[in-house]
Design an enzyme around this catalytic site. Structure first.
Site, PDB file in Angstrom:
ATOM      1  N   HIS A 103       0.858  -1.197   0.000  1.00 14.30           N
ATOM      2  CA  HIS A 103       0.000   0.000   0.000  1.00 14.30           C
ATOM      3  C   HIS A 103       0.891   1.242   0.000  1.00 14.30           C
ATOM      4  CE1 HIS A 103      -2.743   3.110   1.316  1.00 14.30           C
ATOM      5  NE2 HIS A 103      -3.719   2.331   0.898  1.00 14.30           N
ATOM      6  N   GLU A 175      -4.132   1.800  -7.445  1.00 14.78           N
ATOM      7  CA  GLU A 175      -4.463   2.952  -6.597  1.00 14.78           C
ATOM      8  C   GLU A 175      -3.542   4.128  -6.927  1.00 14.78           C
ATOM      9  OE1 GLU A 175      -6.582   1.555  -2.753  1.00 14.78           O
ATOM     10  OE2 GLU A 175      -4.457   1.662  -2.352  1.00 14.78           O
TER      11      GLU A 175
HETATM   12  P1  PGA Z   1      -9.471   6.075   0.324  1.00 14.25           P
HETATM   13  O1  PGA Z   1      -8.243   5.071   0.553  1.00 14.25           O
HETATM   14  O2  PGA Z   1     -10.635   5.230  -0.125  1.00 14.25           O
HETATM   15  O3  PGA Z   1      -9.708   6.701   1.680  1.00 14.25           O
HETATM   16  O4  PGA Z   1      -9.053   7.039  -0.706  1.00 14.25           O
HETATM   17  C1  PGA Z   1      -8.009   4.026  -0.341  1.00 14.25           C
HETATM   18  C2  PGA Z   1      -6.832   3.213   0.107  1.00 14.25           C
HETATM   19  O5  PGA Z   1      -5.928   3.773   0.765  1.00 14.25           O
HETATM   20  O6  PGA Z   1      -6.737   2.019  -0.200  1.00 14.25           O
END
Ligand code: PGA
Length: 264
Positions: A103, A175
């Site tokens: 992440h 992401e």
């Molecule tokens: P968020 O975070 O939905 O708060 O943007 C997503 C993540 O960090 O996986």
């Protein structure tokens, strides 16, 4: 064209919540008290939550039905003098079968680069932990139109040594760093084309048959109001949700709606 809408529909939809550094034990208890009341049986939706390490046992105890409980990170080492770390062996011992790996917040605050993420993925897989692997470009890289190049390099490094038989146990979460926690998402065109691109790279690694079984999620500012339009996009198999996953009501609603949608 890499895949068709039909292929898209043969994969289950994944709704995964990342609770980050939120929720103490009483919050987790309250979450499942609410969530369990509203939960419906889902056949085409896989869903789960990632509490902190200290919340894993409680969450696993309180969840009902099919929810999977995931760790947020894991060491790339199996055992040894590594103070402060948790190994895949220990996660397995604890009954945890899924773990978020790479992440952007663990990359930023705990220094995990793609080489380390690769080791984590390999040690997870050899210990029967399914990794949810996060990749994505920074805002600068996005502005410089380097996204595809960045994703290719990340995938090349992270999947080095992952055998075809192991690849289908990996989930990938695209992401973009600039979309996490900002309230800003890429356009639908960008999300679908980049998730499609990731699958294309996976086809080049593992062939079409395996790549088409692999789950690719989008994450970054997903919430109850925008999720249905994102989840319907070709090559998007679900979402990794941060902030919005903290609400039991919202998560139950999202899972219910996605489940109904998959049946239509
Ligand atoms: P968020 O975070 O939905 O708060 O943007 C997503 C993540 O960090 O996986």
């Amino acid at each position: 064209m890499v895949s068709t809408i039909q292929d898209n529909m043969t994969r289950k939809k994944y709704i995964l919540g990342n609770w980050k550094l939120y929720k103490n034990l009483s919050d987790i208890t309250a979450f499942f008290a609410d969530f369990n009341k509203q939960q419906t049986k889902t056949s085409n939706v896989v869903y789960g939550f990632a509490p902190t390490y200290l919340g894993l046992a409680l969450a696993a105890n309180l969840k009902k039905g099919q929810a999977i409980i995931m760790a947020q990170d894991v060491s790339d080492k199996l055992e040894g003098s590594y103070t402060g770390q948790i190994s895949p062996i220990q996660l397995k011992d604890f009954g945890i079968k899924h773990c978020i790996v790479g992440h952007s917040e663990t990359r930023k605050f705990l220094g995990a680069n793609d080489e380390v993420v690769n080791k984590k993925v390999l040690t997870c897989l050899s210990n029967k932990i399914k990794p949810i692997i996060c990749i994505g470009e920074s805002l600068t890289q996005y502005k410089r139109k380097q996204t595809r190049h960045v994703l290719t390099q990340q995938l090349k490094t992270i999947f080095a040594g992952v055998k075809p038989t192991q690849a289908t146990n990996c989930v990938i979460a695209y992401e973009p760093l600039w979309a996490i926690g900002t309230g800003i998402t890429p356009t639908h065109e960008e999300i679908t084309s980049l998730c499609g691109y990731i699958r294309k790279v996976l086809v080049s690694f593992y062939g079409k048959k395996i790549a088409e079984q692999m789950i690719i999620l989008y994450g970054g500012s997903v919430n109850k109001d925008n999720i249905m339009s994102i989840i319907a996009l070709k090559d998007v198999d679900g979402c990794l949700i941060g902030k919005a996953s903290l609400s039991a009501v919202d998560m139950a609603k999202i899972i219910k709606e996605v489940n109904i949608w998959t049946r239509n």
